[in-house]
Design a protein around this motif. Structure first.
Motif, PDB file in Angstrom:
ATOM      1  N   ALA A  40       0.830  -1.205   0.000  1.00  0.00           N
ATOM      2  CA  ALA A  40       0.000   0.000   0.000  1.00  0.00           C
ATOM      3  C   ALA A  40       0.867   1.258   0.000  1.00  0.00           C
ATOM      4  O   ALA A  40       0.588   2.214  -0.737  1.00  0.00           O
ATOM      5  CB  ALA A  40      -0.927  -0.004   1.208  1.00  0.00           C
ATOM      6  N   VAL A  41       1.905   1.272   0.788  1.00  0.00           N
ATOM      7  CA  VAL A  41       2.790   2.437   0.843  1.00  0.00           C
ATOM      8  C   VAL A  41       3.512   2.615  -0.493  1.00  0.00           C
ATOM      9  O   VAL A  41       3.607   3.736  -1.012  1.00  0.00           O
ATOM     10  CB  VAL A  41       3.797   2.301   2.009  1.00  0.00           C
ATOM     11  N   ALA A  42       3.996   1.521  -1.064  1.00  0.00           N
ATOM     12  CA  ALA A  42       4.689   1.611  -2.348  1.00  0.00           C
ATOM     13  C   ALA A  42       3.747   2.122  -3.438  1.00  0.00           C
ATOM     14  O   ALA A  42       4.127   2.956  -4.266  1.00  0.00           O
ATOM     15  CB  ALA A  42       5.261   0.253  -2.737  1.00  0.00           C
ATOM     16  N   THR A  43       2.514   1.643  -3.439  1.00  0.00           N
ATOM     17  CA  THR A  43       1.530   2.114  -4.415  1.00  0.00           C
ATOM     18  C   THR A  43       1.243   3.593  -4.210  1.00  0.00           C
ATOM     19  O   THR A  43       1.165   4.362  -5.172  1.00  0.00           O
ATOM     20  CB  THR A  43       0.233   1.301  -4.296  1.00  0.00           C
ATOM     21  N   GLY A  44       1.091   4.003  -2.977  1.00  0.00           N
ATOM     22  CA  GLY A  44       0.858   5.420  -2.687  1.00  0.00           C
ATOM     23  C   GLY A  44       2.009   6.291  -3.138  1.00  0.00           C
ATOM     24  O   GLY A  44       1.802   7.368  -3.708  1.00  0.00           O
ATOM     25  N   VAL A  45       3.220   5.834  -2.907  1.00  0.00           N
ATOM     26  CA  VAL A  45       4.394   6.603  -3.337  1.00  0.00           C
ATOM     27  C   VAL A  45       4.416   6.725  -4.852  1.00  0.00           C
ATOM     28  O   VAL A  45       4.676   7.804  -5.402  1.00  0.00           O
ATOM     29  CB  VAL A  45       5.694   5.943  -2.815  1.00  0.00           C
ATOM     30  N   LEU A  46       4.122   5.630  -5.550  1.00  0.00           N
ATOM     31  CA  LEU A  46       4.105   5.686  -7.015  1.00  0.00           C
ATOM     32  C   LEU A  46       3.022   6.631  -7.524  1.00  0.00           C
ATOM     33  O   LEU A  46       3.236   7.386  -8.478  1.00  0.00           O
ATOM     34  CB  LEU A  46       3.892   4.290  -7.591  1.00  0.00           C
ATOM     35  N   VAL A  47       1.874   6.615  -6.888  1.00  0.00           N
ATOM     36  CA  VAL A  47       0.788   7.496  -7.311  1.00  0.00           C
ATOM     37  C   VAL A  47       1.157   8.951  -7.071  1.00  0.00           C
ATOM     38  O   VAL A  47       0.973   9.807  -7.937  1.00  0.00           O
ATOM     39  CB  VAL A  47      -0.526   7.128  -6.582  1.00  0.00           C
TER      40      VAL A  47
ATOM     41  N   THR B  93       4.152  10.295  -6.802  1.00  0.00           N
ATOM     42  CA  THR B  93       5.224  10.746  -7.691  1.00  0.00           C
ATOM     43  C   THR B  93       4.728  10.889  -9.122  1.00  0.00           C
ATOM     44  O   THR B  93       5.190  11.756  -9.851  1.00  0.00           O
ATOM     45  CB  THR B  93       6.423   9.787  -7.656  1.00  0.00           C
ATOM     46  N   SER B  94       3.783  10.061  -9.525  1.00  0.00           N
ATOM     47  CA  SER B  94       3.281  10.186 -10.903  1.00  0.00           C
ATOM     48  C   SER B  94       2.360  11.388 -11.050  1.00  0.00           C
ATOM     49  O   SER B  94       2.209  11.915 -12.156  1.00  0.00           O
ATOM     50  CB  SER B  94       2.548   8.914 -11.323  1.00  0.00           C
ATOM     51  N   LEU B  95       1.744  11.846  -9.981  1.00  0.00           N
ATOM     52  CA  LEU B  95       0.883  13.032 -10.071  1.00  0.00           C
ATOM     53  C   LEU B  95       1.689  14.297 -10.299  1.00  0.00           C
ATOM     54  O   LEU B  95       1.188  15.262 -10.863  1.00  0.00           O
ATOM     55  CB  LEU B  95       0.049  13.171  -8.798  1.00  0.00           C
ATOM     56  N   GLY B  96       2.935  14.309  -9.891  1.00  0.00           N
ATOM     57  CA  GLY B  96       3.767  15.493 -10.047  1.00  0.00           C
ATOM     58  C   GLY B  96       4.365  15.621 -11.430  1.00  0.00           C
ATOM     59  O   GLY B  96       4.891  16.660 -11.788  1.00  0.00           O
ATOM     60  N   LYS B  97       4.300  14.575 -12.249  1.00  0.00           N
ATOM     61  CA  LYS B  97       4.902  14.600 -13.575  1.00  0.00           C
ATOM     62  C   LYS B  97       3.814  14.734 -14.637  1.00  0.00           C
ATOM     63  O   LYS B  97       2.688  14.298 -14.427  1.00  0.00           O
ATOM     64  CB  LYS B  97       5.661  13.296 -13.827  1.00  0.00           C
TER      65      LYS B  97
END
Length: 88
Positions: free
Chosen positions: A43-50, A52-56
């Motif tokens: 869950a934490v890894a998925t949240g981090v990916l989401v 970071t992808s929102l900023g690009k």
């Protein structure tokens, strides 16, 4: 077998069963904790990916070709600009 030996054997079996139950409870508890930890990590890894992808800006699979670089002659078919055939 005498009464004393029977009682002693039954007490030993009860102790063995109690120890077996304790080991089983610990194993189940360990399994549950590992499963919860694994779900939390995912869950934490998925949240981090989401996040970071929102900023690009969104990325496309193939880069888009700008329309300015495409020549107008390449976009029209040669039959559309040619004179009509004599059979018509």
């Amino acid at each position: 077998m005498s009464q004393r030996k029977v009682k002693r054997r039954r007490a030993e079996l009860r102790r063995e069963e109690a120890a077996r139950q304790v080991r089983h409870r610990r194993a189940v508890r360990r399994f549950a904790l590992v499963a919860v930890a694994l779900v939390a990590v995912v869950a934490v890894a998925t949240g981090v990916l989401v996040v970071t992808s929102l900023g690009k800006p969104p990325e496309t699979a193939a880069p888009a070709v700008p329309s300015a670089s495409v020549s107008p002659a390449a976009s029209t078919s040669p039959t559309a600009t040619a004179s009509p055939s004599p059979s018509q």
